[in-house]
Write an enzyme that holds these catalytic residues in place. Structure first.
Site, mmCIF file in Angstrom:
data_model
loop_
_atom_site.group_PDB
_atom_site.id
_atom_site.type_symbol
_atom_site.label_atom_id
_atom_site.label_comp_id
_atom_site.label_asym_id
_atom_site.label_seq_id
_atom_site.Cartn_x
_atom_site.Cartn_y
_atom_site.Cartn_z
ATOM 1 N N ARG A 262 42.480 -37.269 16.601
ATOM 2 C CA ARG A 262 41.825 -36.009 16.271
ATOM 3 C C ARG A 262 41.600 -35.837 14.763
ATOM 4 N NH1 ARG A 262 46.118 -32.817 19.955
ATOM 5 N NH2 ARG A 262 47.249 -34.737 19.581
ATOM 6 N N ASP B 85 54.324 -35.644 12.556
ATOM 7 C CA ASP B 85 53.215 -34.727 12.266
ATOM 8 C C ASP B 85 53.620 -33.264 12.365
ATOM 9 O OD1 ASP B 85 53.540 -34.585 14.996
ATOM 10 O OD2 ASP B 85 51.415 -34.728 15.478
ATOM 11 N N GLU C 197 52.199 -30.538 29.340
ATOM 12 C CA GLU C 197 51.187 -30.742 28.290
ATOM 13 C C GLU C 197 49.952 -29.899 28.617
ATOM 14 O OE1 GLU C 197 51.715 -32.451 25.375
ATOM 15 O OE2 GLU C 197 53.669 -32.264 26.304
ATOM 16 N N ASN D 109 47.370 -32.045 13.908
ATOM 17 C CA ASN D 109 46.598 -32.941 14.760
ATOM 18 C C ASN D 109 45.176 -33.129 14.257
ATOM 19 O OD1 ASN D 109 48.682 -33.401 16.721
ATOM 20 N ND2 ASN D 109 48.359 -31.300 17.385
ATOM 21 N N ARG E 48 42.278 -39.378 -20.646
ATOM 22 C CA ARG E 48 42.393 -40.328 -19.535
ATOM 23 C C ARG E 48 43.668 -41.138 -19.634
ATOM 24 N NH1 ARG E 48 37.230 -43.614 -20.259
ATOM 25 N NH2 ARG E 48 38.137 -44.835 -18.564
ATOM 26 N N TYR F 247 34.142 -51.825 -26.335
ATOM 27 C CA TYR F 247 33.670 -52.776 -25.314
ATOM 28 C C TYR F 247 32.451 -53.511 -25.835
ATOM 29 C CZ TYR F 247 32.267 -54.363 -20.626
ATOM 30 O OH TYR F 247 31.936 -55.118 -19.539
ATOM 31 N N ARG G 281 25.428 -47.353 -45.160
ATOM 32 C CA ARG G 281 24.291 -46.514 -44.784
ATOM 33 C C ARG G 281 23.046 -47.088 -45.417
ATOM 34 N NH1 ARG G 281 26.678 -41.249 -47.330
ATOM 35 N NH2 ARG G 281 28.399 -40.893 -45.890
#
Ligand code: UD1
Ligand code: CA
Length: 465
Positions: A14, A107, A160, A232, A338, A392, A445
């Site tokens: 389920r 559960d 049940e 469930n 991060r 990088y 520059r």
């Protein structure tokens, strides 16, 4: 001795998920961990706990091996019902000579150990009792097994929902899926179970009927309806998650955190908030986050696995993950810290600054529009607006090292690997491709030309055309 079986082999159809149900999380912890808390408290020793899993080497087994190496596992392959699951546990010999076997469902995450201990006591108090079952009376019992009683209110059977008549469906007393069994009786009964029901499963609940047949008693203990919730579906999961998070927020307030709009704050249970912290509206704090005393987390921040020292100010709308933020730092608004960010005391990281694997020593300031990745920056250094560590090169990541008391002007690119020595100054707009010596001045520059009256001439040309 009490042996505890935790059932976790069900398909969890389920949930409509490729992830096993008991590994779905509520308030930041997998459901199975919550059930294990209860199991450990009842069994005393993790070695007396056996978890029934569906197949060798599946996700649940791997999770248990990595996080709870002391618990035993029993493999139920294929899963053919709760009775069959307990059979699989019994087959491993895990119950030994235990007097009592407690069965818990993986559960049912809100169940408290106290309720289960009460169930064991209830079983032991009555010599004729073969099993004690924890029940609850719910306003909406849909989906649960119902406790069927006779006119004298004595227990008759558990039915049940899928097997029940319309009148049985009206019964509001349900089976929580929590039991204490006389171990000897349980072992005798398990082989007698059949799968003659609508689901063709071996139901553990049928052991209770077998007890009555054997002239033994079934004790029912009525428990807290709020703790009975079985997960469930994803809807059930959201309900449990919400309840647990609400509890976490309330616990934080009791522990000395100011939360003015508690209904907007999302806390994992695993988060630690020291006294005299403030959590502003719409904040999400997750995982192993620790917030030191005097620290304020501003509105709308999303934080995971971060550690904040004392008296930190996190301004609104920062996203912070796997970072360490030292005492007295000021972060944001709109900063993104991060993984591997390590800010020493008194660092300022301002708006639109992103850091990753960045160690900033005490008093560093990077207040505007900057990317600092794979870098270490010495104490008191000032990083101007728009500075970028070019970490990088299209193939690999490289490190930028900046010393103490450096002034990095605005719009500087540091092409890694590169080092700027202590006390150096880097002029605005410089692309640093060579190391800068200690106390040096780096400027790169294009020289500026000024053409006298050139602006006016340009405008005149544009107007004509
Ligand atoms: C079960 C009970 C029901 C009770 C409800 C409480 C039975 C037959 N029914 O129904 O009376 O009201 O729990 O929440 O026991 N599992 C296995 N192997 C299997 C099947 C299930 O290990 O072959 C495990 C599941 O992973 C789960 C637990 O047993 O942790 C319960 O299974 P589930 O299928 O959810 O049973 P329910 O239909 O909820
Ligand atoms: Ca269930």
């Amino acid at each position: 001795m009490t042996s505890v079986v935790l059932l976790a082999a069900g398909r969890g159809v389920r949930m409509r998920s490729s992830r096993p149900k008991v590994l779905h999380e509520a308030a930041g912890r997998p459901l199975v961990d919550r059930a294990l808390d209860t199991a450990f408290a009842v069994a005393g020793d993790p070695a007396n706990v056996v978890v029934v899993v569906s197949k060798e080497g599946t996700a649940v087994g791997a999770y248990l091996k990595a996080n709870h190496p002391k618990v035993k596992t029993a493999v139920q392959d294929p899963p053919r019902g709760t009775g069959d699951a307990v059979r699989a546990a019994a087959k491993t010999g895990a119950f030994g000579k235990a007097k009592t076997v407690v069965v818990l469902s993986g559960d049912v995450p809100l169940l408290e150990a106290g309720a289960v201990k009460g169930l064991v006591d209830a079983l032991n108090k009555d010599k004729k009792a073969a099993v004690a079952v924890l029940t609850a009376t719910l306003p909406n019992p849909t989906g649960y097994g119902r406790i069927v009683r006779d006119k004298k209110k004595s227990f008759v059977r558990i039915r049940e929902e899928k097997d029940s008549s319309s009148s049985e469906r009206k019964i509001c007393e349900i089976n929580t899926g929590t039991y204490a069994f006389d171990r000897a009786f349980l072992e005798k009964s398990l082989p007698l179970l059949t799968s003659e029901n609508s689901q063709s499963e071996f139901y553990l609940t049928d052991v209770l009927s077998l007890a009555l047949k054997a002239k033994r008693k079934v004790v029912t203990v009525s428990g807290d309806p709020g703790a009975a919730l079985g997960v469930n579906s994803r809807e059930d999961l959201a309900v449990v998650d919400g309840l647990l998070r609400e509890r976490a927020v309330r616990a934080a307030m009791r522990g000395g955190t100011t939360i003015r709009r508690p209904e907007t704050v999302t806390l994992d249970e695993t988060v630690v908030l020291e006294p005299d912290t403030t959590v502003e509206p719409f904040v999400t704090l997750l995982g192993k986050t620790v917030v030191g005393s005097g620290t304020t987390i501003g509105q709308g921040c999303v934080v995971k696995n971060a550690v904040f020292g004392q008296n930190v100010t996190v301004r609104p709308y920062c996203v912070i993950e796997s970072a360490v933020v030292g005492d007295g730092c000021v972060v944001g608004p709109f900063a993104r810290l991060r993984e591997g960010t390590d800010l020493a005391a008194g660092v300022h990281v301002g708006n639109f600054v992103e850091t990753k694997k960045a160690k900033l020593h005490a008093g560093v300031k990077a207040n505007h529009l900057t990317y600092l990745g794979d870098t270490e920056i010495g104490p008191r250094t000032n990083v101007g607006a728009g500075v970028i560590t070019c970490n990088y090169d299209g193939f690999a990541k490289h490190k930028t090292t900046i010393g103490a008391d450096v002034f990095v002007g605005s719009d500087v690119q540091l092409v890694a690997p590169v080092t700027v020595g202590d006390g150096a100054i880097v002029g605005a707009g410089t692309t640093v491709t060579k190391d800068v010596p200690r106390d040096g001045l780096a400027v790169a520059r294009v020289p500026q030309k000024n053409l006298e009256g050139g602006g006016a001439a340009y405008r005149a040309r544009k107007k004509k055309s």
